[in-house]
Design a protein around this motif. Sequence first.
Motif, short mmCIF file in Angstrom:
data_model
loop_
_atom_site.label_atom_id
_atom_site.label_comp_id
_atom_site.label_asym_id
_atom_site.label_seq_id
_atom_site.Cartn_x
_atom_site.Cartn_y
_atom_site.Cartn_z
N ILE A 231 -4.13 3.73 -2.49
CA ILE A 231 -2.68 3.85 -2.42
C ILE A 231 -2.29 5.17 -1.76
O ILE A 231 -1.33 5.25 -0.99
CB ILE A 231 -2.06 3.75 -3.83
N ARG A 259 7.48 -4.75 -7.97
CA ARG A 259 6.18 -5.07 -8.58
C ARG A 259 5.35 -5.97 -7.68
O ARG A 259 5.83 -6.97 -7.16
CB ARG A 259 6.43 -5.74 -9.92
N GLU A 451 -1.92 7.07 -8.02
CA GLU A 451 -3.03 6.30 -8.59
C GLU A 451 -3.78 7.10 -9.65
O GLU A 451 -4.20 6.55 -10.68
CB GLU A 451 -4.00 5.90 -7.47
N ILE A 470 -2.64 -1.11 -14.92
CA ILE A 470 -1.83 -0.47 -13.89
C ILE A 470 -1.25 -1.55 -12.97
O ILE A 470 -1.80 -2.65 -12.87
CB ILE A 470 -2.62 0.57 -13.07
N THR A 472 0.43 -2.14 -9.00
CA THR A 472 0.64 -1.60 -7.66
C THR A 472 1.86 -2.27 -7.04
O THR A 472 2.11 -3.46 -7.26
CB THR A 472 -0.58 -1.84 -6.77
N SER A 495 2.01 3.23 -7.79
CA SER A 495 1.34 2.56 -8.91
C SER A 495 1.81 3.20 -10.20
O SER A 495 2.08 4.42 -10.24
CB SER A 495 -0.18 2.66 -8.77
#
Length: 724
Positions: A231, A259, A451, A470, A472, A495
């Motif tokens: 990320i 999301r 992240e 988590i 992303t 994230s």
Amino acid sequence: MAKAIERYFNVALYLLVLSGFGALASTRGLDLPAVVLVGLALALRGCQLLTRREFAIPERWTNILTLIYVFIYLADYFFVSRGFLGATVHLALFAMVVRLFSLQRTRDHYMLAALSFLMVLAAAVLTVGSVFLLSFAGFLLVAVITFVLMEMRHSVAAEQTHAQDPRVASPTRHMAYALLAIAPALMLMILAGSFLIFFLLPRVSSRYLSAYTPTSDVSTGFTDRVQLGRIGQIQQSSAVVMHIEIQNDLQGAYDLKWRGIALSAFDGRVWSNSYEQTQMRPAGDGSYRLAPLVDPRGASVVASRSIRYRVLMEPLGTNVFFLAERPQSLAGNFRQVSMDAGGAVYDLDADPINRYEAESQLAEIDSDELRLAANTAPEGMDQYLKLPPLDSRIPKLAEEITAQASSNYDKAVALEQYLSTRFGYTLELARSLPQDPLANFLFERKQGHCEYFASSMAVMLRSLRIPSRIVTGFRGGEYNDLTGQYVVRASDAHSWVEAYFPGSGWISFDPTPAGSLLTRTGWSRMQLYVDAAASFWREWIINYDVSHQRTLGKDAATSSRQFFDEARRWIERQHRAMLRSARRAHQHFANFPVRWLGGLIAFTAVAITLLNLRRLISGLRAHSLRAHPERAPRESAALWYDRMVGRMARLGWRKSPSQTPLDFVAAIQEAALQKKVARFTRAYESARFDKSVDDAQSLPELFKDIATAEDANSRKTTGRTAAS
């Protein structure tokens, strides 16, 4: 002239090839070796045209090179490009270069023009930007000139006899100016007709050859397996990934998370998931109903309001829908949609995602209710509690941070605040991933990107037996007030953490420092205009289909109705105003008839006088000259002569414009009348040309003699008629 046409044609054909290759290279879809090699070949051909030194590949070598490239094409298809489009583009470029240096027959010119068009077609497949319109306009301009010259060249070659060159200075330069003048006009007419046809006849599919669109690097950050640090690499790019328009949002009041995919398994370096996807069935209106992401046994999440939004995606090469949290419905031109247990929604069609509409239910978290949730993980949450081998300091740090917290929710809040306030944000990535990335982040480097913050919080939550994962996606976006859309770029990739609480479901936490999320490079107004143009291009050109045509039709019908309604209301207002004026005028007439009648008569008299003012002035001046010829003998003589000619016309003697006064006298056959006219003419000429006042004063008496002759002639004619 023939030589000039040949030279202009060669130059135009070269520019056609150059513009086609430029349009293809501007898409950045070509590999660097192809750009360099073809660019060198085009530069060499340009030098030949400038120096007029021709070099042609023999036809035998052309055939040999073509046979050799057949095997190169197969190797390119299977081992280098590994795709039909890339290998075919290389084949077209090779054929173009070979033909460029072996132009011998007319068919070679036609083939080179066709290859140029194929390059522009490939550019249309590989690009989605508005820059292609400028490239295509340049190509079209050169193409018009090329094909005009091609027809002129063909006509010159087919003629057995040739016309003599025009006897004007620099005829070839005049021809060049004429071509440069007519080509832009033809180009504009072609573009206007093309746009008209385009908007009247929308495409059925979303985009032709869309399966060959190259995959974006952004897509690798939104799969079911993402390496730690990926990320952060995406965030270093400022490329636009999507535009989001929220209904009734005119000021950019939202800061939402978009999301993508939830990841549950972590091995210390890579996050992944193994969720099974469930294909969804569309509702009766074609939309898909998405299950709310809450615990089915009850929820303490209070819905505040729902939002509807429309997303216009750039070609990322991913099949993931990015939705605001707690999505309720999804609509678009999709045939197959699936959803996994983590709440991610996927498009199973072959075409990439272009645009879609969705509805989400924004929620307010009841923290008091969350604090009352059970502090034990429910059954079936084992996958959200698994941990890789950890540095022993990480669980100990989690215990220290949450020592004062009495509930799982307070523990999650404490971890979130600790990470967001004690650590720094940076996009400077390590050259190589450490052996234990999280321990390096928490105890040595103490700075990183989202992240590392999200992964550290999720791992520490699991060490406290709180289910976590988590997610992303993207956060926020820059609001463009010109289009009313949020511009989401790769730098907005993000994230965050979701923790599970019994009775409430998955609740989002974001431990990344808030300041890092607001860092912007700052867009000038010009950049906003560029983004608005690119957004229009993607929406109304690339993605134009039947639904867009329907929207245009509705807008046109609505505008037409509004125009006619406004015109009808204006006519009604004018009609009512005229009726009121008529009633007032009627009352005035009824109350003051004499005054109005006198005024009307006076107005009519003034109007008639003004309309005939010039005639009245002329008549008064003529009367003055007739009464006092001594004041202006020349003008008086001309006036009396015109009256005499009119009298003679009544007697049957018409003076033609070509006759002089003496010729007119000689043409009269009656002797007595001729003598009178002759005396009048002598007096006229003396007064007209010698300004004789005496002769001018004698003209009225001479005119009476002629008029007396006219009256006598009339009486004779009347007597003969009565006798008969």
